[in-house]
Scaffold this motif. Structure first.
Motif, PDB file in Angstrom:
ATOM      1  N   GLN A  36       0.808  -1.216   0.000  1.00  0.00           N
ATOM      2  CA  GLN A  36       0.000   0.000   0.000  1.00  0.00           C
ATOM      3  C   GLN A  36       0.842   1.267   0.000  1.00  0.00           C
ATOM      4  O   GLN A  36       0.311   2.362  -0.026  1.00  0.00           O
ATOM      5  N   GLY A  37       2.157   1.120   0.062  1.00  0.00           N
ATOM      6  CA  GLY A  37       3.033   2.282   0.051  1.00  0.00           C
ATOM      7  C   GLY A  37       3.409   2.785   1.433  1.00  0.00           C
ATOM      8  O   GLY A  37       4.127   3.779   1.552  1.00  0.00           O
ATOM      9  N   ASN A  38       2.936   2.129   2.507  1.00  0.00           N
ATOM     10  CA  ASN A  38       3.336   2.502   3.863  1.00  0.00           C
ATOM     11  C   ASN A  38       4.814   2.172   4.042  1.00  0.00           C
ATOM     12  O   ASN A  38       5.282   1.126   3.593  1.00  0.00           O
ATOM     13  N   HIS A  63      -3.996   8.362   3.856  1.00  0.00           N
ATOM     14  CA  HIS A  63      -4.738   8.487   5.110  1.00  0.00           C
ATOM     15  C   HIS A  63      -4.168   7.558   6.176  1.00  0.00           C
ATOM     16  O   HIS A  63      -3.925   6.384   5.925  1.00  0.00           O
ATOM     17  N   ALA A  64      -3.958   8.083   7.378  1.00  0.00           N
ATOM     18  CA  ALA A  64      -3.433   7.295   8.496  1.00  0.00           C
ATOM     19  C   ALA A  64      -4.555   6.485   9.117  1.00  0.00           C
ATOM     20  O   ALA A  64      -5.457   7.032   9.742  1.00  0.00           O
ATOM     21  N   ASP A  65      -4.515   5.173   8.915  1.00  0.00           N
ATOM     22  CA  ASP A  65      -5.524   4.267   9.457  1.00  0.00           C
ATOM     23  C   ASP A  65      -4.807   3.000   9.894  1.00  0.00           C
ATOM     24  O   ASP A  65      -4.169   2.323   9.080  1.00  0.00           O
ATOM     25  N   ARG A  68      -4.678  -0.357   8.068  1.00  0.00           N
ATOM     26  CA  ARG A  68      -3.953  -0.488   6.806  1.00  0.00           C
ATOM     27  C   ARG A  68      -2.611  -1.207   6.961  1.00  0.00           C
ATOM     28  O   ARG A  68      -1.932  -1.472   5.978  1.00  0.00           O
ATOM     29  N   VAL A  69      -2.197  -1.503   8.184  1.00  0.00           N
ATOM     30  CA  VAL A  69      -0.952  -2.230   8.406  1.00  0.00           C
ATOM     31  C   VAL A  69      -1.230  -3.719   8.220  1.00  0.00           C
ATOM     32  O   VAL A  69      -2.117  -4.283   8.850  1.00  0.00           O
ATOM     33  N   THR A  70      -0.452  -4.365   7.337  1.00  0.00           N
ATOM     34  CA  THR A  70      -0.655  -5.784   7.061  1.00  0.00           C
ATOM     35  C   THR A  70      -0.224  -6.626   8.264  1.00  0.00           C
ATOM     36  O   THR A  70       0.572  -6.170   9.090  1.00  0.00           O
ATOM     37  N   PRO A 101     -10.176  -2.311   3.636  1.00  0.00           N
ATOM     38  CA  PRO A 101     -10.110  -1.168   4.557  1.00  0.00           C
ATOM     39  C   PRO A 101     -11.280  -1.184   5.542  1.00  0.00           C
ATOM     40  O   PRO A 101     -12.297  -1.846   5.317  1.00  0.00           O
ATOM     41  N   ASN A 102     -11.120  -0.457   6.620  1.00  0.00           N
ATOM     42  CA  ASN A 102     -12.163  -0.325   7.621  1.00  0.00           C
ATOM     43  C   ASN A 102     -13.261   0.567   7.051  1.00  0.00           C
ATOM     44  O   ASN A 102     -13.040   1.738   6.783  1.00  0.00           O
ATOM     45  N   MET A 103     -14.437   0.017   6.859  1.00  0.00           N
ATOM     46  CA  MET A 103     -15.541   0.753   6.226  1.00  0.00           C
ATOM     47  C   MET A 103     -16.497   1.391   7.235  1.00  0.00           C
ATOM     48  O   MET A 103     -17.518   1.946   6.835  1.00  0.00           O
TER      49      MET A 103
END
Length: 137
Positions: A36-38, A63-65, A68-70, A101-103
């Motif tokens: 994701q590019g993190n 966006h910082a969420d 999103r960390v695997t 993602p968290n929806m």
């Protein structure tokens, strides 16, 4: 000019100038990047983290969420794994699903059948609902 202003104030999008300075001061080194590019970093000198280990952190791309960390990078961030996923990949289990993602709070959020958000007409429940009472238990 707008890029420079974003680097000063907008912490939820990428590194700010202050964060870049802190990373330089701590001797942070880039360990890797996920799909994701993190970007993931680790301090070069041990001892600042509790237990004498090296501090590890993520800089989100966009966006910082936290969701999103695997899983493999999450394990590395929390010192569950010593080696980062760039050196030693974790085997993918049969039951693991790809990242979503968290929806929560979006129109794509899950709404169970019978909830007010799920019904066609707001304020009406789709199916009859019988409230629980201790006498019927």
């Amino acid at each position: 000019m707008l890029g420079f202003i974003k680097r000063i104030f907008i912490w939820w999008h990428d590194n700010t100038l202050g964060h870049s300075f802190t990373m330089w001061k701590r001797g942070a080194r880039l360990v890797g990047e996920d799909v994701q590019g993190n970007r993931y970093y680790e301090e070069s000198k041990p001892g600042s983290f509790s237990g004498g280990g090296k501090r590890r952190w993520v800089v989100y791309h966009g966006h910082a969420d936290g969701s999103r960390v695997t899983p493999e990078w999450n394990g590395w961030l929390h010192h569950t794994f010593d080696e980062p996923p760039t050196l030693e990949n974790l085997p993918v289990k049969k039951f693991e699903k790809p990242y979503l993602p968290n929806m929560t709070g979006t129109p794509m959020a899950y709404h169970p059948k019978g909830s007010l958000s799920h019904s066609a007409e707001k304020g009406k429940v789709a199916e009859p609902y019988e409230a629980w009472s201790p006498e019927n238990a």
